[in-house]
Design an enzyme around this catalytic site. Sequence first.
Site, PDB file in Angstrom:
ATOM      1  N   TYR A   5      23.890  41.749  60.317  1.00 13.07           N
ATOM      2  CA  TYR A   5      25.090  41.475  61.115  1.00 13.07           C
ATOM      3  C   TYR A   5      25.503  42.742  61.865  1.00 13.07           C
ATOM      4  CZ  TYR A   5      24.760  37.785  57.679  1.00 13.07           C
ATOM      5  OH  TYR A   5      24.284  36.795  56.868  1.00 13.07           O
ATOM      6  N   LYS A  39      18.140  32.262  55.182  1.00 11.69           N
ATOM      7  CA  LYS A  39      18.014  32.034  56.623  1.00 11.69           C
ATOM      8  C   LYS A  39      16.667  32.497  57.175  1.00 11.69           C
ATOM      9  CE  LYS A  39      23.027  32.577  57.106  1.00 11.69           C
ATOM     10  NZ  LYS A  39      24.121  33.435  57.599  1.00 11.69           N
TER      11      LYS A  39
END
Length: 309
Positions: free
Chosen positions: A243, A67
């Site tokens: 996260y 990503k």
Amino acid sequence: MSKLDDVVKDIADEMRHMPDRGEVASYIPELARVDPKSFGIAVVDAEGNVAVGGDADTPFSIQSISKVFTLTLALGKVGDRLWDRVGREPSGSPFNSVVQLEYEKGIPRNPFINAGAIAVTDVILANHLPREALGEILRFMQFLADDSTITIDQQVAASEHRTGFRNAALANYMKSFGMLDNPVDFTLGVYFHHCAIAMSCRQLAMAGRFLAQFGSNPSTGYAVIQPERARRINALMLTCGHYDGSGEFAYRVGLPGKSGVGGGILAIAPGKASIVVWSPGLDKTGNSRLGRIALERLTSRMGWSIFGA
């Protein structure tokens, strides 16, 4: 360099004897097959010297670390218009949360949670066939790593496609809000495949050099991105790269980093080094348990935290 070599070898030896290694990701069947005893580390410093330890040359599924590179490509295509579709704030939620996406009306909180990365993939796919977009991503990774042998693990990609029901739900939900331009199956296909790119710690550390060198690729001397954009990608890695474990990672390691459920972590010491660690066992937030510990020890011994010694 001798100090770095010694530190890396010491850390690899220490990790070999760690009893609590976390749990290997099991929701993607192919990842559940990986040996939980594996551990690798590679560091490429500003002069191009490479220090490695453990299983540094064993390919693994980079998963969400991809990503970082798809974000770089998407920003190159549409610039700051990307932020009309994806936010830049930490999520504080699991990487595949549907609840948060519903609350925020289909706009993902940041480009590193799954929904955000799917939206970024959709940008790269624009006006291309899926195989063309995927080829562009793979060639970009090969270029940055200076290694044309990097490939996609088709078995992992197929495994993700068979079990990616929640990612399909995220994509369809965004589509319902008009946040995806391409057919959902096309976007998801490219997403699953770029997450299934297989690289070793050494290859991935080479690919990350441009973020440690203010946007420049040391192999060519030319800019991959502008220094300002490299700084901002690093900032997003620091705040969102792990996260709902991002704060803990920043507190303990003190570097921008991006994890993947394959057990890898790419960390950047700006101006100093690109670092990759790999250990398949994950902690409760889905990040490599030994990877974080190894990076904490590395930054402490080398004095590389961006927050000071």
